[in-house]
Write a protein that holds these residues in place. Structure first.
Motif, PDB file in Angstrom:
ATOM      1  N   ALA A  79       0.835  -1.204   0.000  1.00 51.87           N
ATOM      2  CA  ALA A  79       0.000   0.000   0.000  1.00 51.87           C
ATOM      3  C   ALA A  79       0.870   1.254   0.000  1.00 51.87           C
ATOM      4  CB  ALA A  79      -0.931  -0.001   1.209  1.00 51.87           C
ATOM      5  N   LEU A  80       1.955   1.225   0.766  1.00 49.84           N
ATOM      6  CA  LEU A  80       2.877   2.367   0.797  1.00 49.84           C
ATOM      7  C   LEU A  80       3.571   2.542  -0.556  1.00 49.84           C
ATOM      8  CD1 LEU A  80       4.378   1.829   4.355  1.00 49.84           C
ATOM      9  CD2 LEU A  80       2.892   3.713   3.657  1.00 49.84           C
ATOM     10  N   GLU A  81       3.868   1.432  -1.215  1.00 46.22           N
ATOM     11  CA  GLU A  81       4.460   1.518  -2.556  1.00 46.22           C
ATOM     12  C   GLU A  81       3.451   2.124  -3.532  1.00 46.22           C
ATOM     13  OE1 GLU A  81       6.586  -1.195  -5.985  1.00 46.22           O
ATOM     14  OE2 GLU A  81       4.824  -1.960  -4.920  1.00 46.22           O
ATOM     15  N   ASP A  82       2.201   1.676  -3.464  1.00 47.59           N
ATOM     16  CA  ASP A  82       1.160   2.213  -4.350  1.00 47.59           C
ATOM     17  C   ASP A  82       1.014   3.729  -4.203  1.00 47.59           C
ATOM     18  OD1 ASP A  82       0.634  -0.333  -5.304  1.00 47.59           O
ATOM     19  OD2 ASP A  82      -1.186  -0.606  -4.074  1.00 47.59           O
ATOM     20  N   GLU A  83       1.253   4.229  -3.003  1.00 51.64           N
ATOM     21  CA  GLU A  83       1.133   5.666  -2.738  1.00 51.64           C
ATOM     22  C   GLU A  83       2.442   6.422  -2.979  1.00 51.64           C
ATOM     23  OE1 GLU A  83      -0.766   6.514   0.996  1.00 51.64           O
ATOM     24  OE2 GLU A  83      -2.105   4.806   0.730  1.00 51.64           O
ATOM     25  N   GLY A  84       3.471   5.704  -3.390  1.00 50.32           N
ATOM     26  CA  GLY A  84       4.738   6.358  -3.676  1.00 50.32           C
ATOM     27  C   GLY A  84       5.569   6.705  -2.464  1.00 50.32           C
ATOM     28  N   LEU A  85       5.311   6.033  -1.318  1.00 49.38           N
ATOM     29  CA  LEU A  85       6.064   6.314  -0.105  1.00 49.38           C
ATOM     30  C   LEU A  85       7.259   5.387   0.079  1.00 49.38           C
ATOM     31  CD1 LEU A  85       3.097   7.036   2.329  1.00 49.38           C
ATOM     32  CD2 LEU A  85       4.467   8.659   1.025  1.00 49.38           C
ATOM     33  N   LEU A  86       7.204   4.238  -0.558  1.00 52.00           N
ATOM     34  CA  LEU A  86       8.379   3.365  -0.563  1.00 52.00           C
ATOM     35  C   LEU A  86       8.476   2.664  -1.905  1.00 52.00           C
ATOM     36  CD1 LEU A  86       7.553   0.131  -0.182  1.00 52.00           C
ATOM     37  CD2 LEU A  86       7.409   0.754   2.180  1.00 52.00           C
ATOM     38  N   ARG A  87       9.624   2.062  -2.120  1.00 49.99           N
ATOM     39  CA  ARG A  87       9.873   1.343  -3.375  1.00 49.99           C
ATOM     40  C   ARG A  87      10.599   0.045  -3.039  1.00 49.99           C
ATOM     41  NH1 ARG A  87      13.545   5.429  -3.128  1.00 49.99           N
ATOM     42  NH2 ARG A  87      15.713   4.800  -3.079  1.00 49.99           N
ATOM     43  N   TYR A  88      10.462  -0.887  -3.966  1.00 51.79           N
ATOM     44  CA  TYR A  88      11.194  -2.143  -3.870  1.00 51.79           C
ATOM     45  C   TYR A  88      12.405  -2.052  -4.772  1.00 51.79           C
ATOM     46  CZ  TYR A  88       7.021  -3.982  -1.595  1.00 51.79           C
ATOM     47  OH  TYR A  88       5.975  -4.199  -0.739  1.00 51.79           O
ATOM     48  N   GLU A  89      13.540  -2.498  -4.244  1.00 47.49           N
ATOM     49  CA  GLU A  89      14.795  -2.473  -5.000  1.00 47.49           C
ATOM     50  C   GLU A  89      15.326  -3.891  -5.145  1.00 47.49           C
ATOM     51  OE1 GLU A  89      17.236   0.063  -2.560  1.00 47.49           O
ATOM     52  OE2 GLU A  89      16.399   1.882  -3.477  1.00 47.49           O
ATOM     53  N   GLU A  90      16.092  -4.087  -6.183  1.00 56.16           N
ATOM     54  CA  GLU A  90      16.695  -5.397  -6.415  1.00 56.16           C
ATOM     55  C   GLU A  90      17.584  -5.778  -5.240  1.00 56.16           C
ATOM     56  OE1 GLU A  90      19.865  -7.313  -9.528  1.00 56.16           O
ATOM     57  OE2 GLU A  90      18.348  -5.941 -10.337  1.00 56.16           O
TER      58      GLU A  90
END
Length: 158
Positions: A79-90
Motif C-alpha cells: 500500500a505504501l508503494e502504491d502511494e509512492g512512499l516506498l519502493r522495492y529495490e533489487e
C-alpha cells in the motif's frame, strides 16, 4: 518457594512486570495511532516506514524486527508503494525478496510523523528524569537480549 501459580516469587514479579509492559505497549499503540492520524497515516504504516528507513532490508526482515506477520507487513508495504512512499529495490542476495527503501515522499512523511511525535514526546519526556529513562532503556535492552537467548520451548518445556 512457589506461589499458588507455580511460579517462584521472582517469576511472579517477572509476570507482573510483563503485564505492565503489555499495558504500556497498549497505551503507546493508542498514542501512536492518534499521532499517525495527524499525518494521515496509521500506526502500522508508521511502523513500516520507520523500520524501512534504515534501508537494506526485505519485508521478511522488517516483519521479524517489528514482531509482526510477514503477510501483514507485505500488505502495508504494498500500500505504501502504491502511494509512492516506498519502493522495492533489487536484492543482490535474493532475487525473489526485494529490498524495501523509502522514496523522498516516504522520507517526508516519516519526518512529518516524527514532528507530530515530538510535540507529544517533548513535554512528556521533560517530566521524566534522564537517569531513570536511561536505566529503563538499558534494562529493556538487556531484557530483550536475555529473552532472545532463552525463549520458551515450542513444546511447553524449559
Amino acid at each position: 518457594m512457589e506461589t499458588g501459580t507455580g511460579r517462584t516469587p521472582a517469576a511472579e514479579r517477572f509476570a507482573l512486570m510483563v503485564a505492565d509492559v503489555y499495558e504500556l505497549a497498549g497505551e503507546l499503540g493508542r498514542c501512536g495511532e492518534r499521532l499517525a492520524a495527524r499525518a494521515g497515516q496509521t500506526g502500522a504504516r508508521w511502523k513500516v516506514l520507520s523500520a524501512a528507513a534504515a534501508g537494506g532490508h526485505t519485508v521478511a526482515q522488517l516483519s521479524r524486527r517489528l514482531g509482526l506477520a510477514r503477510q501483514s507487513v507485505q500488505r502495508v508495504a504494498d500500500a505504501l508503494e502504491d502511494e509512492g512512499l516506498l519502493r522495492y529495490e533489487e536484492n543482490p542476495d535474493h532475487r525473489r525478496a526485494p529490498l524495501v527503501a523509502l522514496t523522498s515522499r516516504g522520507e517526508a512523511t516519516l519526518r512529518q510523523l516524527s514532528a507530530a511525535a515530538a510535540q507529544w514526546e517533548n513535554p512528556l519526556a521533560a517530566r521524566l528524569k534522564r537517569g531513570e529513562l536511561e536505566q529503563a532503556r538499558d534494562f529493556i535492552r538487556a531484557l530483550v537480549q536475555l529473552i532472545r537467548r532463552h525463549p520458551p520451548a515450542a513444546n511447553g518445556g524449559h
